[in-house]
Design a protein around this motif. Structure first.
Motif, PDB file in Angstrom:
ATOM      1  N   GLN A  55      -3.525  -5.211   6.096  1.00 59.33           N
ATOM      2  CA  GLN A  55      -4.057  -4.627   4.870  1.00 59.33           C
ATOM      3  C   GLN A  55      -2.983  -3.828   4.146  1.00 59.33           C
ATOM      4  N   GLN A 105       0.316  -3.832   4.629  1.00 58.61           N
ATOM      5  CA  GLN A 105       1.540  -4.552   4.297  1.00 58.61           C
ATOM      6  C   GLN A 105       1.348  -5.559   3.188  1.00 58.61           C
ATOM      7  N   TYR A 106       0.273  -6.320   3.253  1.00 59.60           N
ATOM      8  CA  TYR A 106       0.223  -7.522   2.438  1.00 59.60           C
ATOM      9  C   TYR A 106      -0.883  -7.538   1.389  1.00 59.60           C
ATOM     10  N   GLN A 107      -1.886  -6.687   1.568  1.00 66.83           N
ATOM     11  CA  GLN A 107      -2.998  -6.764   0.634  1.00 66.83           C
ATOM     12  C   GLN A 107      -2.667  -5.951  -0.595  1.00 66.83           C
ATOM     13  N   GLN A 108      -2.507  -6.608  -1.700  1.00 68.49           N
ATOM     14  CA  GLN A 108      -2.036  -5.875  -2.872  1.00 68.49           C
ATOM     15  C   GLN A 108      -3.086  -5.735  -3.956  1.00 68.49           C
ATOM     16  N   CYS A 109      -4.247  -6.337  -3.727  1.00 69.25           N
ATOM     17  CA  CYS A 109      -5.218  -6.286  -4.815  1.00 69.25           C
ATOM     18  C   CYS A 109      -5.736  -4.865  -5.003  1.00 69.25           C
ATOM     19  N   ALA A 110      -5.765  -4.071  -3.936  1.00 73.33           N
ATOM     20  CA  ALA A 110      -6.200  -2.689  -4.088  1.00 73.33           C
ATOM     21  C   ALA A 110      -5.039  -1.767  -3.701  1.00 73.33           C
ATOM     22  N   GLU A 111      -5.030  -0.586  -4.296  1.00 74.25           N
ATOM     23  CA  GLU A 111      -3.943   0.338  -3.983  1.00 74.25           C
ATOM     24  C   GLU A 111      -4.114   0.868  -2.559  1.00 74.25           C
ATOM     25  N   THR A 142      -4.231   3.476   0.182  1.00 66.62           N
ATOM     26  CA  THR A 142      -4.492   4.914   0.151  1.00 66.62           C
ATOM     27  C   THR A 142      -4.125   5.538   1.487  1.00 66.62           C
ATOM     28  N   GLN A 181      -6.077   6.882   3.329  1.00 72.54           N
ATOM     29  CA  GLN A 181      -7.103   6.537   4.297  1.00 72.54           C
ATOM     30  C   GLN A 181      -6.705   5.302   5.113  1.00 72.54           C
ATOM     31  N   ASP A 182      -6.144   4.330   4.396  1.00 73.32           N
ATOM     32  CA  ASP A 182      -5.687   3.118   5.086  1.00 73.32           C
ATOM     33  C   ASP A 182      -4.668   3.474   6.153  1.00 73.32           C
TER      34      ASP A 182
END
Lengths: 662, 328
Positions: A634, A636-642, A644, A646-647
């Motif tokens: 999430q 490293q690669y998931q860019q659709c959401a900023e 945070t 929390q992540d």
């Protein structure tokens, strides 16, 4: 823990270089056995790196340390506290090589090296020392960079360390210029060292060959008019006691020095001609200072002795700058008193009878003291006396032997014999040791006086005239006084034969001489402006900058400088001091996880596939691994959401759970 | 429905994509699964190749199937075309074939006193070019414009091809007699080149037992609209910087390292990215992982890098895969 630096040949070579270099810096101070231990540990480390020897086991380790402690304790008393401590540091440095297994150890090694660089400055602060220190520090920075970033190429590491160094320069400059110069909290224990050049006693008969040194003794800058070359008699100490062979300072003047009293009989009429000049004295580990007759100084730490010399309140262990004004043609202000007269007439009984007899004859022919002096000088001139630096040794009655037999010697021989003759004739006389002449440097405008300019001459008391300077050496070899030692010896005798590497020896070659003069110029400017920058110089600078100096102004100035430097640093680094992104952080965390899992990741395998593989091997942590890899992907690669905080926290939590399970 | 409305914010908060997919794109995943399932039943044990081929279709790329005769190339091509619900025509390429046989021909219509263009088999949504390398390079080149521009020009007139338009070609390996090598320019226009390989023993056993479904039993699971939906969705898969860097590093490696006789073109990198995105979508993700690139890399680069490293015996695409570190 990243230990790749330990397997890196470059870092091992760098460590060995740093150690050998600091050993060379402190070569004169290091004990011989320290060097042996260093060579031993370094070779062990190299062989260990090559895989040819095993770890040092505990007993060996223990016994090596124990023997070092014993050696230090044994040699301690003869070396003195300071040298023992220096050797302790060097031994610790050397022994660190056999316990170099963790990153922490390498950091300690680097810190010791920095400390060594600082210690080396205690023993010398000339330009060459500064340059050596610079090399050592840059190498140490390279080592630190190498430990932290072993992947960088050595060229990059070198560039980076030089960059770091140059970035720190402005801060250093500001601290150097503005930092309040506090007096030291602790005193350096005095250094036991053999001195060259001038010595506090003089026994010409025992010297067969005078070793010369081309080291700088002191430099002088004149304000205004310069004296003539034949006037340049730099008085350092006055010797009044003679035991038949040896001249030395009288106990009275030694006492005077010890009491640190100041001769306050300084009433100079303004009509008297005087020279004003600054002297930068090189460390001599002695208290004596230099000045033309009659030297007066109001500087702190400088005292005037009753016999017309200057001395420092503490031994000169670092270059010392002081201001002198000399009243021309005056040897001392106080009239000679009875005690002083007796001191300057005292002779050992029943020695040098032949001379005494000769003096008695002379005395009968020449009533007047001045006539007698002239007759003695004429004797030196007319008889075959030679000036040489390699005289024959003198017998029991050294003066007899010299005057009537060998008739060759250097300044000390002539001064000693002349004083003896004068005292035998009832004229108070003393030997003055110091330097004569010096080398003018017209480009920058200063005079350099070297150790080979050391000289001895006489002063006699003539009623009505006071102390009068007489230089018997000038009768034998006038060039010695007007042109200096170098031209006196010329081609016949090997000047500075002891020191092949000394540039002064090759003065006849024009370009070598040019080089020597330029080097001397640099050295002079270095001493004058860098080493000579003391409290007063600082005050002058601040007054020049701020007008009247007060605490607020200084504070404001320092703050402004610091702000400017901070801005400059920020600009220099291109504001790279940003926080790490979560992606970088998670990358690092992933590396930690890989290390903890202990399964090597094939370089082409992405994180998720790798973790899947590991999960297959270890089903009991499957859940934790899945959670971690999910969170990792999430970030490293998931860019659709900023991404945070929390992540990131979730990823950290997942990693923690994984670690717990492992 | 209410349940899904409640669940969505929670799923959004936790960014659990499969939950989102479950509610928003349930029918889509189901469709993909169904297609794969259907083709898999006909072409037993080739799930990975089927997914790759499907990815190629979703990435709007042309597909080349290369293998020895008799392993099911044509079957796969067929099944793909039918399952996607596209109009298709199969053309058997032969050595005496002419470009007009493919594109169409203008014939003088005596009733209207003018030339009218009679469309060839290329004017289908799917052109099944069977044994494409049996024909001469001249005819092969006739496909160039059609594949790249999705249009054909005849007698100075340009005719657009239907949308979507795919060429699914099969070819025998070069060593087989009676084949012409495809020109580089044409090879590069195929997004992927998949070889099927022999089936596993179990799969072959099932084939011999007649357990696979036959061609006439295949159903169209998608239609044109849903295919276009899939294509836009695949294109919208997000690509993060590290993955892009990884892809660039791969491409760069073939250009810098002299080990590779043929480097990858920018068209190749575009194709890799597009297919990888489609792969990610098939896998049920809306973002790209390095794994996606790795999964389709052999298929997307084998025919471009061509050949194997004689020293290691690895094919160049495999070697490329092993030479780049996707992390950091």
């Amino acid at each position: 823990m990243n230990k790749s630096w330990l397997a890196n040949q470059y870092s091992i070579v760098l460590m060995i270089f740093i150690h050998s270099f600091s050993l060379l810096l402190l070569w004169q101070e290091a004990a011989w056995w320290v060097a042996i231990i260093s060579i031993g540990t370094i070779s062990w480390r190299w062989l260990y790196f090559k895989g040819q020897v095993l770890k040092v086991n505990r007993w060996w380790h223990f016994s090596i340390v124990l023997s070092c402690i014993i050696l230090l304790t044994i040699t301690g008393p003869s070396h003195g506290l300071l040298l023992t401590m220096v050797n302790l540091l060097l031994v610790g440095f050397a022994l660190k090589f056999i316990e170099l297994y963790q990153q922490r150890d390498a950091f300690i090694l680097a810190l010791i090296s920095i400390l060594t660089a600082g210690v080396a400055l205690v023993f010398g602060s000339e330009i060459k020392h500064a340059i050596f220190n610079l090399i050592l520090l840059i190498a140490t920075l390279c080592l630190l960079i190498n430990i932290c970033a072993p992947a960088l190429k050595w060229r990059q590491q070198l560039t980076l360390s030089t960059k770091i160094f140059s970035v720190s320069l402005p801060l250093t400059a500001v601290l150097f210029l503005l930092m309040p110069q506090l007096s030291p909290l602790w005193q350096m224990p005095s250094i036991k060292q053999a001195t060259t050049g001038l010595s506090d006693n003089m026994s010409p008969g025992d010297i067969a060959s005078l070793t010369q040194s081309s080291e700088l003794a002191f430099s002088v800058t004149f304000d205004g008019e310069r004296p003539l070359p034949q006037e340049l008699y730099w008085r350092a100490l006055v010797m009044e006691s003679f035991d038949g062979r040896r001249w030395s300072q009288s106990p009275v003047s030694k006492l005077w020095q010890r009491s640190l009293a100041n001769n306050t009989l300084t009433e100079i009429s303004p009509t008297m001609k005087s020279f004003n000049y600054q002297i930068i004295a090189k460390p001599s580990n002695q208290q004596w200072l230099f000045g033309l007759a009659l030297p007066l100084s109001n500087d702190n730490g400088v005292r005037q002795s009753f016999d017309g010399t200057l001395f420092a309140t503490k031994p000169v262990v670092t270059p010392m700058q002081y201001t002198v004004s000399s009243v021309q043609g005056l040897m001392t202000l106080a009239p000679i008193n009875n005690r002083s007269r007796l001191r300057n007439l005292a002779l050992p009984e029943q020695t040098n009878l032949k001379t005494q007899q000769w003096v008695a004859e002379l005395r009968q022919r020449h009533e007047h003291p001045q006539a007698l002096i002239n007759a003695v000088l004429a004797y030196f001139r007319q008889q075959p006396f030679y000036y040489t630096l390699t005289p024959k040794l003198l017998g029991q009655d050294s003066i007899d032997d010299f005057l009537f037999n060998t008739r060759e010697g250097f300044c000390a021989h002539y001064a000693s014999a002349f004083s003896f003759v004068m005292r035998s004739a009832g004229i108070p006389s003393r030997v003055v040791a110091g330097y004569q002449g010096g080398e003018w440097n017209d480009e920058v405008g200063y005079l350099n006086v070297y150790q080979y300019d050391a000289h001895a001459w006489n002063e006699v008391w003539l009623d009505g005239q006071g102390w009068v300077r007489v230089d018997p050496t000038a009768q034998v070899s006038p060039e010695r006084v007007t042109q200096g030692l170098v031209s006196t010896l010329g081609a016949e005798q090997d000047f500075l034969s002891g020191s092949v590497l000394s540039l002064a020896r090759y003065q006849h070659s024009p370009w070598v001489n040019q080089l020597r003069v330029s080097l001397a110029n640099i050295e002079y400017l270095w001493s004058r402006w860098l080493l000579g920058y003391d409290k007063e110089a600082q005050n002058d600078l601040l007054e020049y900058l701020l007008g009247e100096v007060n605490a607020t102004k200084i504070m404001v100035l320092i703050l402004i400088c610091l702000c400017v430097i901070a801005l400059w640093l920020a600009w220099f680094s291109g504001f790279r001091l940003q926080r790490k992104t979560y992606q970088q952080k998670s990358d690092e965390l992933f590396n930690t996880v890989v290390a903890k899992l202990g399964v090597k990741r094939p370089t082409h395998l992405p994180a998720y596939s790798y973790l899947q593989q590991v999960a297959q091997q270890r089903p009991h942590i499957k859940r934790e691994i899945a959670l971690f890899s999910c969170c990792f992907n999430q970030i490293q690669y998931q860019q659709c959401a900023e991404i945070t905080r929390q992540d990131w926290l979730k990823l950290k939590q997942a990693a923690k759970e994984l670690f717990d399970k492992i | 429905m209410i349940f899904s409305l409640l669940y969505l914010p929670i799923a959004d908060y936790f960014r659990i994509n499969w939950i989102k997919l479950l509610f928003l794109g349930f029918d889509m995943t189901a469709t993909i699964t169904a297609i794969i399932e259907q083709i898999n039943q006909q072409l037993l044990g080739k799930e990975h190749q089927i997914k790759q081929a499907l990815g190629c279709i979703f990435a709007n790329g042309h597909l080349l199937l290369e293998d020895v005769p008799g392993v099911g190339k044509t079957t796969l091509a067929h099944a793909l075309a039918i399952s996607c619900g596209l109009s298709y025509q199969r053309v058997q390429f032969t050595s005496d074939m002419l470009p007009a046989d493919l594109i169409g021909v203008s014939i003088f219509d005596t009733s209207q006193q003018q030339f009218t263009f009679h469309q060839g088999p290329v004017f289908n949504q799917v052109l099944l070019a069977d044994e494409i390398n049996r024909t001469s390079p001249k005819t092969q080149s006739a496909l160039l414009e059609a594949m790249a521009e999705r249009q054909v020009s005849v007698d100075g007139k340009t005719y657009p091809l239907p949308d979507p338009f795919f060429v699914i070609a099969t070819q025998n390996p070069l060593e087989h007699s009676g084949t012409f090598e495809l020109p580089d320019s044409q090879l590069d226009r195929f997004s992927m080149c998949i070889s099927l390989g022999y089936p596993s023993v179990e799969a072959e056993k099932k084939i011999l037992q007649g357990k696979q479904i036959r061609g006439e039993q295949l159903q169209a699971i998608m239609d044109k609209q849903s295919l276009q939906q899939f294509q836009t969705r695949a294109a919208a898969v997000s690509v993060s910087e590290p993955v892009l860097d990884y892809l660039l590093a791969l491409v760069q490696e073939t250009r810098v390292n002299s080990l590779y006789p043929h480097a990858l073109s920018p068209r190749a990198s575009q194709a890799i990215l597009a297919v990888a995105k489609a792969w990610a979508m098939i896998e049920g993700r809306d973002y790209l992982l390095p794994e996606d690139i790795q999964a389709i890399l052999p298929g997307a680069t084998e025919h471009r890098l061509r050949g194997t490293n004689q020293r290691t015996g690895q094919s160049y695409s495999e070697q490329l895969l092993h030479s780049i570190n996707p992390i950091g």
